[in-house]
Enzyme design. Sequence first.
Site, PDB file in Angstrom:
ATOM      1  N   ASP A   1       0.934  -1.162  -0.061  1.00 60.05           N
ATOM      2  CA  ASP A   1      -0.194  -0.204   0.022  1.00 60.05           C
ATOM      3  C   ASP A   1       0.870   1.234   0.052  1.00 60.05           C
ATOM      4  OD1 ASP A   1      -2.649   1.367   0.542  1.00 60.05           O
ATOM      5  OD2 ASP A   1      -1.366   1.905   2.183  1.00 60.05           O
TER       6      ASP A   1
ATOM      7  N   GLU B   1       1.592  -0.246  -5.035  1.00 62.57           N
ATOM      8  CA  GLU B   1       0.400   0.763  -5.328  1.00 62.57           C
ATOM      9  C   GLU B   1       1.218   2.190  -5.765  1.00 62.57           C
ATOM     10  OE1 GLU B   1      -3.426   2.700  -3.711  1.00 62.57           O
ATOM     11  OE2 GLU B   1      -1.834   2.454  -2.310  1.00 62.57           O
TER      12      GLU B   1
END
EC number: 3.2.1.1
Length: 514
Positions: A226, A250
């Site tokens: 993330d 990400e």
Amino acid sequence: MKHHKMLLKTFKVLSLLLGVIPIEALDKHGWRKQSIYSLLTDRFATTESVNCNPEDRAYCGGNWKGIINKLDYIQNMGFTAIWISPVIKNIEGATKYGEAYHGYWPQDLLSLNPHFGTEEDLIDLSDALHERGMYLMVDTVVNHMAAPDTRNIDFSIYSPFNKEEHYHPMCPIIQSDPLSLEQCWIGTEDVTLPDVDTENPFIIETLYNFIHDHVKKFKIDGLRIDAAKHVRQTFWPGFCEAAGVYCQGEEWTGEAAAFCEWQGFMDGLHNFPVQGVASEAVIPVNDRALRKTAIAMNLVAHHCIDSTLLGLFLESQDAPRLAALNNDFNVLKNAMTLNLMSDGIPIVFYGQEQMLDGSHDPINRPAMWITGYHTEGPLYKYTAKVNQIRRDLINSQDGEEWIRTRTHAIPVGDNVMLMYKGPVITFITNYGSVNKEYIIKMPASEPMVDLLTCTLIEVENEILKTTIHLGEPKILYPYKLTMRDGFCADKLSLQDEIPGVFMGHNEINGPDKK
């Protein structure tokens, strides 16, 4: 070395005698062959039926035991791996934006989220997947912790970083400033995310040790990272090496060159440049979106180190459901075909196969036990079919070469795109189930078979002519390879396609691929 190999061989023999089939470790090259089902643990499956209103933004009761009970549902759709939301302990209590049911507001890296189950439950999930020959990817958050009260942050509640000096000084993010992106804090005055100081040698060593132990303890096969761009790039190679598994980060940007730069620091990335335009291609009024999708695919294939190691997705918890943009079934079939048949590791967000239609957060995150696990639904069955075709191509004689080949996308008009990947040509359309047909002509030296319908498409005078009816997708494979690899063995029709009767008609000369 010989002694080590002998012990390994002995272990495998004993495992087989005991009826246990040990799953081989999966490297990044093994991951490119997988098909991932992505889910929010709190919203996918529970062990007891409870009501859930997603607009409450509260925990609904989904857990790891519930996922285990629904692995048949996932595997029968053709998926070989799951990606679950973060597993670590999050802050408790309600905020302006609800509770931390999604898992992205950490408090303690060294403990699991008790809402989802116990350590034994998570290990049981990993074991249950491995027994099926499937794999576990876990969402990972190390950029920040979370605080509901920005005026009075109690750093002592965090673990293992429980001192203010373990964090960058609070500052607002300036998107155009790379250093600001890395060191300033995500969030608002209502919920802020204290940014961990990943330049600090103590922090680096602690995080590397954490992820090594975390992966080993819970038998994790891959990591989804993330907020990767909010940590300096040079942090990630050591982190992923310590983890010892495939990392997919990400990096949310639509600019292909800037996006692809990040693949120099981790194995894979979420393919945002393609997702951003491909998801718009389902909108009826967006006539040029498939052209933009083809351009984005080709730019990513050109700039990235290896586009076949990226994760391709169209739906996510942060995006509208495709069915909210267009509920035409044939358009959604085309979207699923693009998702599963182009470059990289396909990622399908839970409920996409059920044509869920939430248009925004939080209604795009419903509880599946309320919407239902319908295995006879048309898109569920279609997803299983295309996943099987992809799997059969991977397992074919030339499968290793095919899965590593980069796709070349070519728009044909505004509403048709061809994806060339080795000997496979996939037709994607977005005009939907209307009374219109397209006749595509292209140079060819041998007949092809549409693997979706097992229909033979003949070649006349070195021209292959095929008709697209009602916006249906196609997956074409050379006839000789179809016979060699056993596709359509009991279904193949040895007749030309017979066009139906339609009101509309367009004839398009397809691309010369020479």
